[in-house]
Design an enzyme around this catalytic site. Sequence first.
Site, PDB file in Angstrom:
ATOM      1  N   ASP A  16      37.788  21.799 -44.884  1.00  0.00           N
ATOM      2  CA  ASP A  16      37.087  23.086 -44.946  1.00  0.00           C
ATOM      3  C   ASP A  16      35.642  22.952 -44.478  1.00  0.00           C
ATOM      4  O   ASP A  16      35.016  21.905 -44.658  1.00  0.00           O
ATOM      5  CB  ASP A  16      37.132  23.625 -46.389  1.00  0.00           C
ATOM      6  CG  ASP A  16      36.868  25.126 -46.449  1.00  0.00           C
ATOM      7  OD1 ASP A  16      36.934  25.787 -45.388  1.00  0.00           O
ATOM      8  OD2 ASP A  16      36.604  25.629 -47.558  1.00  0.00           O
ATOM      9  N   HIS A  33      36.020  24.425 -35.193  1.00  0.00           N
ATOM     10  CA  HIS A  33      37.387  23.889 -35.300  1.00  0.00           C
ATOM     11  C   HIS A  33      37.582  22.732 -34.319  1.00  0.00           C
ATOM     12  O   HIS A  33      38.179  21.707 -34.661  1.00  0.00           O
ATOM     13  CB  HIS A  33      38.427  24.985 -35.039  1.00  0.00           C
ATOM     14  CG  HIS A  33      38.372  26.109 -36.028  1.00  0.00           C
ATOM     15  ND1 HIS A  33      38.331  25.883 -37.383  1.00  0.00           N
ATOM     16  CD2 HIS A  33      38.335  27.464 -35.874  1.00  0.00           C
ATOM     17  CE1 HIS A  33      38.272  27.056 -38.012  1.00  0.00           C
ATOM     18  NE2 HIS A  33      38.272  28.022 -37.120  1.00  0.00           N
ATOM     19  N   LEU A 127      51.303   4.919 -40.853  1.00  0.00           N
ATOM     20  CA  LEU A 127      50.792   6.092 -41.569  1.00  0.00           C
ATOM     21  C   LEU A 127      51.645   7.311 -41.235  1.00  0.00           C
ATOM     22  O   LEU A 127      51.930   7.570 -40.069  1.00  0.00           O
ATOM     23  CB  LEU A 127      49.338   6.367 -41.134  1.00  0.00           C
ATOM     24  CG  LEU A 127      48.678   7.624 -41.724  1.00  0.00           C
ATOM     25  CD1 LEU A 127      48.349   7.407 -43.208  1.00  0.00           C
ATOM     26  CD2 LEU A 127      47.400   7.987 -40.961  1.00  0.00           C
TER      27      LEU A 127
HETATM   28  C1  IPE Z   1      41.929  26.627 -46.794  1.00  0.00           C
HETATM   29  O1  IPE Z   1      40.662  26.984 -46.344  1.00  0.00           O
HETATM   30  C2  IPE Z   1      42.865  26.477 -45.637  1.00  0.00           C
HETATM   31  C3  IPE Z   1      42.592  25.383 -44.722  1.00  0.00           C
HETATM   32  C4  IPE Z   1      41.648  24.479 -44.838  1.00  0.00           C
HETATM   33  C5  IPE Z   1      43.480  25.301 -43.605  1.00  0.00           C
HETATM   34  P1  IPE Z   1      40.175  28.491 -46.322  1.00  0.00           P
HETATM   35  O2  IPE Z   1      38.778  28.435 -45.835  1.00  0.00           O
HETATM   36  O3  IPE Z   1      41.129  29.321 -45.554  1.00  0.00           O
HETATM   37  O4  IPE Z   1      40.248  28.899 -47.866  1.00  0.00           O
HETATM   38  P2  IPE Z   1      39.428  29.954 -48.705  1.00  0.00           P
HETATM   39  O5  IPE Z   1      39.639  31.278 -48.039  1.00  0.00           O
HETATM   40  O6  IPE Z   1      37.982  29.543 -48.659  1.00  0.00           O
HETATM   41  O7  IPE Z   1      39.979  29.866 -50.090  1.00  0.00           O
HETATM   42  C1  IPE Z   2      38.632  25.276 -42.258  1.00  0.00           C
HETATM   43  O1  IPE Z   2      37.356  25.716 -41.907  1.00  0.00           O
HETATM   44  C2  IPE Z   2      39.606  25.404 -41.110  1.00  0.00           C
HETATM   45  C3  IPE Z   2      40.624  26.453 -41.280  1.00  0.00           C
HETATM   46  C4  IPE Z   2      40.769  27.199 -42.337  1.00  0.00           C
HETATM   47  C5  IPE Z   2      41.522  26.675 -40.169  1.00  0.00           C
HETATM   48  P1  IPE Z   2      36.933  27.234 -42.103  1.00  0.00           P
HETATM   49  O2  IPE Z   2      37.181  27.967 -40.813  1.00  0.00           O
HETATM   50  O3  IPE Z   2      37.570  27.821 -43.301  1.00  0.00           O
HETATM   51  O4  IPE Z   2      35.364  27.067 -42.328  1.00  0.00           O
HETATM   52  P2  IPE Z   2      34.448  27.944 -43.286  1.00  0.00           P
HETATM   53  O5  IPE Z   2      35.021  27.856 -44.656  1.00  0.00           O
HETATM   54  O6  IPE Z   2      34.457  29.332 -42.743  1.00  0.00           O
HETATM   55  O7  IPE Z   2      33.114  27.279 -43.176  1.00  0.00           O
HETATM   56 MG    MG Z   3      36.987  27.882 -45.272  1.00  0.00          MG
END
Ligand code: IPE
Ligand code: IPE
Ligand code: MG
Length: 237
Positions: A16, A33, A127
């Site tokens: 995240d 990403h 792995l």
């Molecule tokens: C969880 O992250 C999903 C992934 C890392 C793929 P999100 O950023 O989507 O989750 P919330 O919305 O903060 O709970």
């Molecule tokens: C996690 O990073 C990746 C996915 C959920 C695909 P985010 O895109 O949720 O990043 P933040 O939480 O907005 O910083």
């Molecule tokens: Mg996120």
Amino acid sequence: MSDEKRIPQHVAIIMDGNGRWAEQRGLERYEGHAAGIEPIRASSRAAIRHGVAFLTLYAFSTENWGRPAQEVDALMELFCQSVIHETPDMQRQGIRLRTIGDRSRFSEKVQAHLAQAEELTAGGDKLTLTLALNYSSRDEITRAVRKLAARAAAGQLAPEAIDEATIGRTLDTAADPDPDLVIRTSGERRLSNFLLWQASYAELWFPEVLWPDFTEEEFDRAMEEYARRERRFGLVK
Ligand code: IPE
Ligand code: IPE
Ligand code: MG
């Protein structure tokens, strides 16, 4: 506890913070990403170095479809490009790639790329790298319940024969060991529908670092933290 016990067999990571990483730099979210690929390489290398046999990464949740189409499209393109691009390296390192989640919602192209990468890395024995794609625990459990109900309705399964092992085997993770450690980067402290059944007794670790800044050293720190934890599984120690 022996030293061996202090190394998690299975580490799961909620990757995240990509969006915040990009925003902090005045970049588009998809660039965050794209910057999240190198930390996947780093984590895989570190997992192999530590002797972790399973690494599961939350890459796209069922809820993530609700994001702007431009971001979802960029993520799909990134999945395609990276699995193909990374395949030779994964083969060299003995990484077996797999996915959990409902792949049927992805385009034919994404599905074909994933299937090809899985096939080419099937022999990896260092792995097991599992990507959770279009994954959520509630969706996974719902699909498993449907499968069991269908078998029961067909007279192939007695309801009283359903135990925890039956349910575990029917989930996408099937025979995998449960995660010992769940890491979520970016300082958020929640599971967001990830491995709710499997992580029942997992240790949790919430480093502040945003996913694109996650390095092998961060993985090492998580291993040190895990080694200090005392797992009790409901018993008296
Ligand atoms: C969880 O992250 C999903 C992934 C890392 C793929 P999100 O950023 O989507 O989750 P919330 O919305 O903060 O709970
Ligand atoms: C996690 O990073 C990746 C996915 C959920 C695909 P985010 O895109 O949720 O990043 P933040 O939480 O907005 O910083
Ligand atoms: Mg996120």
